[in-house]
Design an enzyme around this catalytic site. Sequence first.
Site, PDB file in Angstrom:
ATOM      1  N   HIS A 244       0.818  -1.216   0.000  1.00  0.00           N
ATOM      2  CA  HIS A 244       0.000   0.000   0.000  1.00  0.00           C
ATOM      3  C   HIS A 244       0.859   1.276   0.000  1.00  0.00           C
ATOM      4  CE1 HIS A 244      -3.532  -2.413   1.324  1.00  0.00           C
ATOM      5  NE2 HIS A 244      -2.691  -3.023   2.131  1.00  0.00           N
TER       6      HIS A 244
HETATM    7  C1  BDR Z   1      -2.343   0.691   5.612  1.00  0.00           C
HETATM    8  O1  BDR Z   1      -2.452   0.132   6.911  1.00  0.00           O
HETATM    9  C2  BDR Z   1      -1.197  -0.254   7.394  1.00  0.00           C
HETATM   10  O2  BDR Z   1      -1.260  -1.510   8.012  1.00  0.00           O
HETATM   11  C3  BDR Z   1      -0.254  -0.216   6.216  1.00  0.00           C
HETATM   12  O3  BDR Z   1       1.047   0.147   6.630  1.00  0.00           O
HETATM   13  C4  BDR Z   1      -0.854   0.801   5.303  1.00  0.00           C
HETATM   14  O4  BDR Z   1      -0.402   2.105   5.607  1.00  0.00           O
HETATM   15  C5  BDR Z   1      -3.138  -0.159   4.648  1.00  0.00           C
HETATM   16  O5  BDR Z   1      -4.487  -0.197   5.001  1.00  0.00           O
END
Ligand code: BDR
Length: 314
Positions: A244
């Site tokens: 992400h």
């Molecule tokens: C986001 O949530 C976190 O666990 C990850 O680092 C990312 O920023 C994804 O939903």
Amino acid sequence: MASRIPLVIDTDPGIDDALAILLALASPEVDLQLVTAVHGNVGLAQTTENALRVLHLAGRSDVPVAAGAAGPLVHPIPERAGHVHGAAGLGGVELPASPAALDPRPAVVALAELLLAHDPGTVTVAPIGPLTNIALLLHVFPEAAARIGRVVWMGGSATRGGNVTAAAEFNAWADPEAAAAVLGSGLPVTMVGLDVTLPTVLTETGIARFRDGGGHVGATAAGVLRQYVDAARDRYGIDGVVVHDALALTEAIVPGTLTTVRRDVVVGTTLGAARGQTLVDRRSVAEHGVEVAEAVDSAAAVEFLVSRLETYGA
Ligand code: BDR
Ligand code: CA
């Protein structure tokens, strides 16, 4: 090359946060000048320590790290994401401690001073965790916040529902009041949500390329990803991981990577099933609002990440 974009990463490392920081360091288009840590995947003490260690891994302990908010603005969050990122946040990998000391300034002070030292509209801020620090900046130093050129936030979801609840993506859910403040602030915000991150899967083949690319940074990053790969296989049945935060950084590094549409966005702040939902009005293009990332060339984005890490430090 055009001048490098001054960049601040606000982060809660976090496996994909670590990868995003390394991607920024490996990219000549941007000049990472500050990292601010925030609570999120794990607690603030750990995210701060992890940020220092990731920079040290890359030989960039010269980049200051300042600690920010230890919790959300209003309501405590019921759980963090240690089950995904490992109890210490980096997939069970213990990176060597950094010789660098933490910046003594609170994150909002460090961020405000940096913004005031640059021309208005030049600095990109990439928050890849809960938006608590950025909301605090807006409240405490509004004149500095107004100088931000772009906020490129990993968070939210327009069409995919949530990943931590049926309605909410983790970074929005972890501090909905902060997300509402930032998305409603009028700052130029690009929302890089689950709509574009979920289809962008880094496979084992891609990871192997930077694991074996000859650089110790890529090899270590591949090790950090191990637990994330295993969790994705067990939880979602996919071969590979959704990186992400690295996708948000790609948009910060190469503006226009993602196709965005300006939308009105409301964040659910009531206590209940819709808490943390980013309700995106897709009926029309908004006059003000948020640039919502709605389309991505996932193969190209993954190739960008892999090729940068493959050669970094080799
Ligand atoms: C986001 O949530 C976190 O666990 C990850 O680092 C990312 O920023 C994804 O939903
Ligand atoms: Ca994150």
